[in-house]
Motif scaffolding. Structure first.
Motif, short mmCIF file in Angstrom:
data_model
loop_
_atom_site.label_atom_id
_atom_site.label_comp_id
_atom_site.label_asym_id
_atom_site.label_seq_id
_atom_site.Cartn_x
_atom_site.Cartn_y
_atom_site.Cartn_z
N TRP A 105 0.84 -1.21 0.00
CA TRP A 105 0.00 0.00 0.00
C TRP A 105 0.87 1.24 0.00
O TRP A 105 1.85 1.33 0.76
CB TRP A 105 -0.88 0.07 1.25
N ASN A 106 0.50 2.24 -0.79
CA ASN A 106 1.14 3.54 -0.66
C ASN A 106 0.52 4.30 0.52
O ASN A 106 -0.40 3.80 1.19
CB ASN A 106 1.06 4.33 -1.97
N THR A 161 -17.13 -5.00 -10.14
CA THR A 161 -16.60 -6.23 -10.74
C THR A 161 -15.11 -6.36 -10.46
O THR A 161 -14.60 -7.46 -10.16
CB THR A 161 -16.86 -6.24 -12.25
N SER A 162 -14.38 -5.24 -10.50
CA SER A 162 -12.94 -5.28 -10.23
C SER A 162 -12.65 -5.66 -8.78
O SER A 162 -11.56 -6.18 -8.49
CB SER A 162 -12.30 -3.92 -10.55
N LEU A 163 -13.59 -5.41 -7.88
CA LEU A 163 -13.42 -5.78 -6.48
C LEU A 163 -13.76 -7.25 -6.21
O LEU A 163 -13.44 -7.78 -5.15
CB LEU A 163 -14.31 -4.91 -5.58
N GLY A 220 -18.73 2.51 -1.95
CA GLY A 220 -18.16 3.48 -1.02
C GLY A 220 -16.94 2.93 -0.31
O GLY A 220 -16.51 1.79 -0.54
N GLY A 221 -16.38 3.74 0.58
CA GLY A 221 -15.17 3.33 1.28
C GLY A 221 -15.36 2.08 2.11
O GLY A 221 -14.58 1.12 2.00
N VAL A 222 -16.40 2.04 2.93
CA VAL A 222 -16.66 0.87 3.76
C VAL A 222 -17.19 -0.28 2.91
O VAL A 222 -16.77 -1.43 3.06
CB VAL A 222 -17.65 1.21 4.88
N GLY A 223 -18.10 0.02 1.99
CA GLY A 223 -18.66 -1.02 1.15
C GLY A 223 -17.62 -1.72 0.30
O GLY A 223 -17.60 -2.95 0.20
N GLY A 224 -16.71 -0.95 -0.30
CA GLY A 224 -15.66 -1.55 -1.10
C GLY A 224 -14.73 -2.42 -0.28
O GLY A 224 -14.32 -3.50 -0.72
N ALA A 225 -14.39 -1.95 0.93
CA ALA A 225 -13.57 -2.77 1.82
C ALA A 225 -14.29 -4.06 2.18
O ALA A 225 -13.70 -5.14 2.19
CB ALA A 225 -13.23 -1.98 3.08
N ALA A 226 -15.59 -3.96 2.46
CA ALA A 226 -16.37 -5.15 2.82
C ALA A 226 -16.39 -6.16 1.69
O ALA A 226 -16.28 -7.38 1.92
CB ALA A 226 -17.79 -4.75 3.20
N VAL A 227 -16.52 -5.69 0.45
CA VAL A 227 -16.54 -6.61 -0.68
C VAL A 227 -15.24 -7.38 -0.76
O VAL A 227 -15.23 -8.62 -0.82
CB VAL A 227 -16.77 -5.84 -2.01
N GLU A 228 -14.11 -6.68 -0.77
CA GLU A 228 -12.82 -7.37 -0.93
C GLU A 228 -12.52 -8.30 0.24
O GLU A 228 -12.03 -9.42 0.05
CB GLU A 228 -11.69 -6.35 -1.08
N ALA A 244 -4.28 -5.40 7.36
CA ALA A 244 -2.93 -5.24 6.80
C ALA A 244 -2.41 -6.55 6.24
O ALA A 244 -1.74 -6.56 5.19
CB ALA A 244 -1.99 -4.71 7.89
N GLU A 245 -2.70 -7.66 6.90
CA GLU A 245 -2.24 -8.96 6.41
C GLU A 245 -2.90 -9.30 5.07
O GLU A 245 -2.25 -9.82 4.15
CB GLU A 245 -2.53 -10.05 7.44
N LEU A 246 -4.19 -9.00 4.94
CA LEU A 246 -4.84 -9.18 3.64
C LEU A 246 -4.18 -8.29 2.59
O LEU A 246 -4.06 -8.69 1.43
CB LEU A 246 -6.33 -8.87 3.75
N GLY A 247 -3.76 -7.10 2.99
CA GLY A 247 -3.05 -6.22 2.08
C GLY A 247 -1.74 -6.82 1.62
O GLY A 247 -1.37 -6.75 0.44
N ARG A 248 -0.99 -7.40 2.55
CA ARG A 248 0.29 -8.02 2.20
C ARG A 248 0.09 -9.18 1.24
O ARG A 248 0.95 -9.46 0.39
CB ARG A 248 1.00 -8.51 3.47
N GLN A 249 -1.03 -9.88 1.38
CA GLN A 249 -1.34 -11.01 0.51
C GLN A 249 -1.91 -10.58 -0.84
O GLN A 249 -2.16 -11.41 -1.72
CB GLN A 249 -2.36 -11.93 1.20
N GLY A 250 -2.14 -9.27 -1.02
CA GLY A 250 -2.72 -8.77 -2.25
C GLY A 250 -4.21 -9.02 -2.37
O GLY A 250 -4.78 -8.95 -3.46
N ARG A 251 -4.88 -9.27 -1.22
CA ARG A 251 -6.30 -9.61 -1.26
C ARG A 251 -7.19 -8.44 -0.82
O ARG A 251 -8.41 -8.54 -0.89
CB ARG A 251 -6.55 -10.82 -0.37
N TYR A 252 -6.59 -7.36 -0.36
CA TYR A 252 -7.35 -6.16 0.01
C TYR A 252 -6.49 -4.94 -0.26
O TYR A 252 -5.39 -4.81 0.29
CB TYR A 252 -7.77 -6.21 1.47
N THR A 253 -6.98 -4.06 -1.12
CA THR A 253 -6.29 -2.82 -1.45
C THR A 253 -7.28 -1.67 -1.33
O THR A 253 -8.24 -1.62 -2.10
CB THR A 253 -5.73 -2.85 -2.89
N PRO A 254 -7.12 -0.78 -0.36
CA PRO A 254 -8.03 0.36 -0.24
C PRO A 254 -8.07 1.16 -1.53
O PRO A 254 -7.03 1.48 -2.11
CB PRO A 254 -7.43 1.18 0.90
N ARG A 255 -9.28 1.44 -1.99
CA ARG A 255 -9.45 2.15 -3.27
C ARG A 255 -9.62 3.64 -3.01
O ARG A 255 -10.45 4.03 -2.19
CB ARG A 255 -10.65 1.59 -4.04
#
Length: 301
Positions: free
Chosen positions: A113-114, A180-182, A150-158, A260-271
């Motif tokens: 993550w940046n 679809t990208s999520l 939205g911010g929370v909704g997109g996080a919930a999807v991923e 953060a661990e999901l982020g390291r695995q490439g499975r969650y990226t805040p949009r």
């Protein structure tokens, strides 16, 4: 330090950039030199004064609840973090849109993550994960996320997709490609939702998470067949009336670490929909207040 302030409740134009005293961490807290802070609905609602009876503020106040940056001071009783570590997390209901912020919950930011993405992860991921956790195991279940762009909704999807859920998300048609990208199956919200879902999920929707407070909770209970299969992070009055799970965000370091661990695995990226410099925080708040965002709005400090 430089910080955004509002001296009275009002519109986004009431925000100004001024000098403020440097804060210092107390027991169990850290101080972070802020790289970026996000804008959440609670920020502009507090600034506008719509929550002043529920959450009274001492004015002037610095807006912002979550941020990312580098640790530069550590309070007593803190372990597992060092000066110079890059972290993201949550402080009080105000204080984050400044050069320095005190955090009481945090996690090490993944290298994937940046700074802007890390800043957008704090409140969104904790809120989403607490809402999802209220619904129990997700693996193999069909989940409907209301307000999925939205911010929370997109996080919930991923996060739900990472946990093995089949996710259907509601959003305006312009955001369907984004959903679809999520990893979600997109559909529109509003009248006729049950009929659209019957085509998308012929075996039914098992559970639902409301992140939008769009007045759809009655429909979500009817669609799932049981109020305990529905959680809301946005419509507290409706949830209490219907008996759904009603979830509040909390400063929760273990949940931040899980995100953060999901982020390291490439499975969650805040949009991130858009970034603004600190000097344009009024524009950022006005943008957030208009709604219909796709991901997070972030202030670069």
């Amino acid at each position: 330090m430089r910080a955004a302030h509002f001296h009275e409740y009002g519109g986004a134009e009431s925000l100004v950039i001024e000098q403020a005293p440097d804060p210092h961490p107390g027991l169990g807290e850290i101080r972070v030199r802020v790289a970026a802070a996000s804008v959440n609905p609670i920020d502009w609602k507090l600034r506008a004064g719509t929550l002043h009876q529920l959450i009274p503020l001492e004015l002037p106040a610095i807006p912002g609840r979550d941020a990312a940056g580098v640790v530069d001071e550590i309070g007593d009783g803190v372990q597992g973090v060092s000066i110079g570590d890059r972290v993201f997390g949550l402080g009080g209901v105000t204080g984050a849109t400044a050069e320095l912020v005190i955090l009481s919950a945090w996690a090490h930011a993944p290298d994937t993550w940046n700074d802007e993405q890390a800043a957008g992860a704090g409140l969104a991921s904790v809120t989403a994960m607490r809402g999802l956790n209220a619904l129990g195991s997700l693996a193999g279940r069909t989940l409907l996320v209301e307000g999925a762009a939205g911010g929370v909704g997109g996080a919930a999807v991923e996060i739900a997709v990472a946990q093995g859920a089949i996710v259907i998300g509601t959003a305006s048609e312009r955001n369907h490609e984004f959903l679809t990208s999520l990893g979600a199956v997109p559909t529109t919200y509003g009248p006729g939702l049950a009929q659209r879902l019957s085509a998308l999920a012929p075996h039914g929707v098992d559970i639902a998470l409301d992140t939008a407070a769009s007045g759809s909770l009655d429909d979500l209970v009817a669609i799932t067949g049981d109020p305990t299969r529905v959680a809301t992070v946005a419509d507290h009055a409706g949830g209490q009336r219907l008996g759904t799970h009603v979830v509040n965000a909390e400063n929760d370091s273990p949940l931040l670490s899980a995100a953060a661990e999901l982020g390291r695995q490439g499975r969650y990226t805040p949009r991130i929909e858009q970034t603004y410099p600190l000097e344009r925080i009024a524009d950022a708040h006005a943008h957030a207040e208009r709604g219909r965002t796709r991901g997070k709005i972030v202030i670069c400090i």
